[in-house]
Scaffold this motif. Structure first.
Motif, PDB file in Angstrom:
ATOM      1  N   LEU A  49       0.795  -1.226   0.000  1.00 55.64           N
ATOM      2  CA  LEU A  49       0.000   0.000   0.000  1.00 55.64           C
ATOM      3  C   LEU A  49       0.830   1.280   0.000  1.00 55.64           C
ATOM      4  O   LEU A  49       0.368   2.327  -0.436  1.00 55.64           O
ATOM      5  CB  LEU A  49      -0.938   0.007   1.209  1.00 55.64           C
ATOM      6  N   GLU A  67      -4.920   5.408  -0.118  1.00 56.64           N
ATOM      7  CA  GLU A  67      -5.652   4.150  -0.212  1.00 56.64           C
ATOM      8  C   GLU A  67      -5.097   3.202   0.842  1.00 56.64           C
ATOM      9  O   GLU A  67      -3.929   2.818   0.807  1.00 56.64           O
ATOM     10  CB  GLU A  67      -5.464   3.570  -1.616  1.00 56.64           C
ATOM     11  N   ASN A  68      -5.927   2.847   1.811  1.00 58.68           N
ATOM     12  CA  ASN A  68      -5.536   1.941   2.871  1.00 58.68           C
ATOM     13  C   ASN A  68      -6.313   0.635   2.705  1.00 58.68           C
ATOM     14  O   ASN A  68      -7.219   0.547   1.878  1.00 58.68           O
ATOM     15  CB  ASN A  68      -5.809   2.578   4.232  1.00 58.68           C
ATOM     16  N   SER A  69      -5.979  -0.344   3.474  1.00 63.20           N
ATOM     17  CA  SER A  69      -6.606  -1.655   3.343  1.00 63.20           C
ATOM     18  C   SER A  69      -7.923  -1.730   4.102  1.00 63.20           C
ATOM     19  O   SER A  69      -8.088  -1.097   5.139  1.00 63.20           O
ATOM     20  CB  SER A  69      -5.653  -2.723   3.879  1.00 63.20           C
ATOM     21  N   ARG A  70      -8.814  -2.520   3.608  1.00 62.87           N
ATOM     22  CA  ARG A  70     -10.065  -2.774   4.323  1.00 62.87           C
ATOM     23  C   ARG A  70      -9.823  -3.702   5.520  1.00 62.87           C
ATOM     24  O   ARG A  70     -10.561  -3.685   6.483  1.00 62.87           O
ATOM     25  CB  ARG A  70     -11.082  -3.432   3.402  1.00 62.87           C
ATOM     26  N   ASP A  71      -8.795  -4.518   5.411  1.00 68.41           N
ATOM     27  CA  ASP A  71      -8.573  -5.559   6.416  1.00 68.41           C
ATOM     28  C   ASP A  71      -7.728  -5.116   7.606  1.00 68.41           C
ATOM     29  O   ASP A  71      -7.871  -5.644   8.692  1.00 68.41           O
ATOM     30  CB  ASP A  71      -7.922  -6.783   5.769  1.00 68.41           C
ATOM     31  N   ASP A  73      -5.013  -1.623   9.189  1.00 67.52           N
ATOM     32  CA  ASP A  73      -4.452  -0.286   9.020  1.00 67.52           C
ATOM     33  C   ASP A  73      -2.964  -0.434   8.712  1.00 67.52           C
ATOM     34  O   ASP A  73      -2.170  -0.736   9.597  1.00 67.52           O
ATOM     35  CB  ASP A  73      -4.676   0.537  10.284  1.00 67.52           C
ATOM     36  N   MET A  86      -7.611   8.759   4.845  1.00 67.28           N
ATOM     37  CA  MET A  86      -7.456   7.424   4.267  1.00 67.28           C
ATOM     38  C   MET A  86      -8.810   6.883   3.845  1.00 67.28           C
ATOM     39  O   MET A  86      -9.807   7.084   4.521  1.00 67.28           O
ATOM     40  CB  MET A  86      -6.783   6.498   5.267  1.00 67.28           C
ATOM     41  N   ILE A  87      -8.794   6.203   2.714  1.00 70.42           N
ATOM     42  CA  ILE A  87     -10.003   5.597   2.172  1.00 70.42           C
ATOM     43  C   ILE A  87      -9.722   4.123   1.909  1.00 70.42           C
ATOM     44  O   ILE A  87      -8.565   3.715   1.797  1.00 70.42           O
ATOM     45  CB  ILE A  87     -10.446   6.293   0.868  1.00 70.42           C
ATOM     46  N   THR A  88     -10.777   3.334   1.794  1.00 76.72           N
ATOM     47  CA  THR A  88     -10.603   1.926   1.440  1.00 76.72           C
ATOM     48  C   THR A  88     -11.061   1.643   0.013  1.00 76.72           C
ATOM     49  O   THR A  88     -10.767   0.588  -0.536  1.00 76.72           O
ATOM     50  CB  THR A  88     -11.363   0.996   2.415  1.00 76.72           C
ATOM     51  N   ASP A  89     -11.782   2.606  -0.569  1.00 78.46           N
ATOM     52  CA  ASP A  89     -12.271   2.456  -1.932  1.00 78.46           C
ATOM     53  C   ASP A  89     -12.283   3.843  -2.575  1.00 78.46           C
ATOM     54  O   ASP A  89     -12.670   4.819  -1.925  1.00 78.46           O
ATOM     55  CB  ASP A  89     -13.684   1.858  -1.906  1.00 78.46           C
ATOM     56  N   GLU A  92     -14.943   6.614  -2.315  1.00 79.12           N
ATOM     57  CA  GLU A  92     -15.036   7.447  -1.117  1.00 79.12           C
ATOM     58  C   GLU A  92     -14.341   8.798  -1.297  1.00 79.12           C
ATOM     59  O   GLU A  92     -14.628   9.749  -0.566  1.00 79.12           O
ATOM     60  CB  GLU A  92     -14.397   6.719   0.073  1.00 79.12           C
TER      61      GLU A  92
END
Length: 141
Positions: A49, A67-71, A73, A86-89, A92
């Motif tokens: 990332l 862009e950060n991970s959904r799973d 930080d 930070m966003i996951t998608d 956003e």
């Protein structure tokens, strides 16, 4: 990312065919756009990332959208507590930008990112100088 960032009113997008392609911006043109920007999208790198884009945006005094991970930080464990949005998608991102404008917090967010980055770099310099000094002492003990 490109499609979502294209929705941002007043924004600038430049799509290239591939990394380092002939249709890429020159270094000077890229820097001029960054100097004239508030938000910089920072997509993940090829392997993980983290990417150089985050640090370029911070150095330019911009607000990186990371862009950060959904799973998990990815960034906080090594950057510490930070104000970087930070966003996951990427869907956003336009919402985040609009929310910051609507709340009147764009400049505050930019200043927080810049101040945090300046302090973070200072801390790294201090820690490195301390570690080098301590390492030198260990050779003479």
């Amino acid at each position: 990312m490109y499609d979502n960032m294209s929705e941002v009113k007043g924004g600038y997008t430049h799509l290239t065919t591939y990394f380092n392609s002939s249709d890429a911006l020159s270094t000077d043109a890229y820097r001029l756009y960054m100097d004239d920007s508030i938000f910089i999208p920072c997509p993940a790198g090829f392997i993980h990332l983290d990417s150089f884009r985050i640090y370029e945006a911070l150095e330019a005094g911009c607000i990186p959208i990371v862009e950060n991970s959904r799973d998990f930080d990815f960034f906080t464990p090594y950057l510490g507590d930070n104000p970087v949005p930070m966003i996951t998608d990427w869907s956003e991102a336009p919402v985040l930008i609009d929310r910051l404008y609507q709340s009147g917090n764009v400049e505050n967010c930019r200043k927080q990112c810049y101040q945090w980055w300046t302090e973070y770099k200072s801390t790294i310099r201090e820690n490195l100088a301390r570690d080098i000094k301590n390492l030198g002492r260990s050779f003479f003990l």
